[in-house]
Design a protein around this motif. Structure first.
Motif, PDB file in Angstrom:
ATOM      1  N   THR A  16       5.625  -1.798   0.207  1.00 48.73           N
ATOM      2  CA  THR A  16       6.231  -1.631   1.454  1.00 48.73           C
ATOM      3  C   THR A  16       6.006  -0.196   2.201  1.00 48.73           C
ATOM      4  OG1 THR A  16       8.353  -1.268   0.545  1.00 48.73           O
ATOM      5  CG2 THR A  16       7.778  -3.454   1.257  1.00 48.73           C
ATOM      6  N   HIS A  17       5.671   0.987   1.419  1.00 47.83           N
ATOM      7  CA  HIS A  17       5.293   2.349   1.992  1.00 47.83           C
ATOM      8  C   HIS A  17       4.015   2.304   2.133  1.00 47.83           C
ATOM      9  CE1 HIS A  17       9.739   4.070   0.814  1.00 47.83           C
ATOM     10  NE2 HIS A  17       9.603   2.845   1.336  1.00 47.83           N
ATOM     11  N   GLY A  18       2.912   1.880   1.527  1.00 46.15           N
ATOM     12  CA  GLY A  18       1.615   2.225   1.580  1.00 46.15           C
ATOM     13  C   GLY A  18       0.787   1.451   0.402  1.00 46.15           C
ATOM     14  N   ALA A  19      -0.492   1.986   0.236  1.00 48.15           N
ATOM     15  CA  ALA A  19      -1.533   1.510  -0.695  1.00 48.15           C
ATOM     16  C   ALA A  19      -1.831   2.825  -1.603  1.00 48.15           C
ATOM     17  CB  ALA A  19      -2.687   1.137   0.050  1.00 48.15           C
ATOM     18  N   TYR A  20      -1.688   2.333  -2.906  1.00 54.91           N
ATOM     19  CA  TYR A  20      -1.839   3.472  -4.050  1.00 54.91           C
ATOM     20  C   TYR A  20      -2.855   3.096  -5.001  1.00 54.91           C
ATOM     21  CZ  TYR A  20       2.349   4.826  -1.416  1.00 54.91           C
ATOM     22  OH  TYR A  20       3.307   5.124  -0.571  1.00 54.91           O
ATOM     23  N   VAL A  21      -3.365   3.793  -6.009  1.00 48.21           N
ATOM     24  CA  VAL A  21      -3.956   3.587  -6.997  1.00 48.21           C
ATOM     25  C   VAL A  21      -3.188   4.024  -8.382  1.00 48.21           C
ATOM     26  CG1 VAL A  21      -6.102   3.842  -8.360  1.00 48.21           C
ATOM     27  CG2 VAL A  21      -6.155   3.815  -5.851  1.00 48.21           C
ATOM     28  N   LEU A  22      -2.946   3.261  -9.181  1.00 46.24           N
ATOM     29  CA  LEU A  22      -2.200   3.451 -10.437  1.00 46.24           C
ATOM     30  C   LEU A  22      -3.122   3.762 -11.604  1.00 46.24           C
ATOM     31  CD1 LEU A  22       0.410   3.627 -12.143  1.00 46.24           C
ATOM     32  CD2 LEU A  22       0.213   1.410 -12.725  1.00 46.24           C
TER      33      LEU A  22
END
Length: 331
Positions: free
Chosen positions: A44-50
């Motif tokens: 809900t805060h953004g897009a990321y890569v783990l």
């Protein structure tokens, strides 16, 4: 990027407790690449890569994460590592170093044109200059020392013609690396793996006069301190090549080299050894693809690359028909 370590929904939920990133919206593995386990995570805060680092150690990892932060702070679009609640840039998941980075906007251009190559060339030079005051120093871990260790391992799997080329080129590169011209070449942090699928583009604003806008460089986990010309040669060998023949496309090559030089002019030593560096860039990836092809690791989504692609490129660079004047013509 690939998936060697499986992450369940429960694993991710527990991992998210270390971050203030909101609620999970989407979570999926990334199939491309061959080195680490990677996942897209949308919250809900953004897009990321783990990323779970399968080979890099906790002692090595700060170089890569700090380099991305350094470049981003100097105007080079790169993923920004997300600090945990305790301030650390990574932790351990399934006993392996693991980090979140921001996901860049845009999409890869797998059939680049002249303007794409010019954008990449200019930004690569900016990246090199931005890294001059980066405080950490770590060598390119896939350079000459690694070739010398790895070539004997892959030789039993190849034919006579490949064996002859592998051994001859290793001898040539060993002598080149020991030369005074090589020592004089400028160096610093390099991406070392800036292929088409590691760069993102977005549509340019209507009033810029350009059709594309570079969104950013990512996947810095092969980065290391090396000669800047090597980094450029690796990039040209992918962005400016005909994928069928391995030959360089003159228009794309000239566009990238001219754009690079608008930011950082080439030195006399670099002009003399452009062909040697193109050969070095091709050799590095031929050796690594041979190793990954014949000695693969198990991965849930692994797609090994064809090693013969970079054998073709190396043989083309040895012929010299498309490399002898490419750099000097842009000087």
């Amino acid at each position: 990027m690939a998936v060697f370590t499986v992450v369940t929904d429960t694993d991710l939920a527990q991992w998210m407790r270390h971050y203030d990133l909101g609620e999970i919206v989407d979570f999926r593995g990334i199939p491309s690449g061959i080195e680490n386990s990677n996942f897209f995570v949308t919250t809900t805060h953004g897009a990321y890569v783990l990323t779970i680092f399968e080979k890099l150690t906790a002692e090595q990892l700060p170089f890569y994460l700090d380099l991305m932060r350094h470049l981003a702070s100097h105007g080079v679009p790169a993923p920004d590592p997300v600090p945990r609640n305790d301030g650390a840039l990574f932790g351990l998941l399934h006993g392996k170093p693991t980090a979140f980075v921001t996901k860049l906007a845009g999409s890869a251009e797998l059939a680049p044109g002249v303007e794409h190559c010019a954008e990449v060339g200019q930004m690569l030079a900016r990246m090199h200059l931005a890294g001059r005051d980066f405080e950490h120093r770590q060598p390119n871990l896939r350079s000459l020392g690694w070739w010398q260790q790895t070539v004997p391992v892959v030789l039993p799997f190849v034919g006579d013609a490949q064996r002859e080329l592998l051994e001859a080129e290793l001898a040539h590169q060993t002598a080149f690396f020991a030369s005074s011209d090589y020592a004089a070449m400028p160096e610093g942090p390099c991406h070392c793996d800036l292929f088409r699928d590691n760069v993102l583009f977005a549509p340019a604003a209507p009033d810029t006069g350009h059709s594309v806008r570079l969104g950013g460089f990512f996947d810095f986990y092969f980065a290391g301190c090396d000669k800047w010309l090597f980094d450029l040669a690796v990039t040209v060998n992918d962005w400016c090549v005909d994928l069928t023949t391995g030959r360089l496309d003159p228009a794309r090559t000239e566009a990238m080299l001219r754009a690079y030089q608008t930011v950082r002019p080439f030195t006399p030593e670099e002009l003399r050894h452009w062909r040697d560096m193109l050969r070095a860039g091709a050799y590095r990836f031929w050796v690594s693809r041979l190793y990954d092809f014949y000695l693969p690791r198990t991965a849930a989504l692994l797609q090994p690359h064809d090693p013969t692609h970079f054998e073709r490129i190396l043989r083309e660079r040895l012929s010299g028909t498309d490399t002898l004047s490419a750099l000097s013509s842009c000087n």
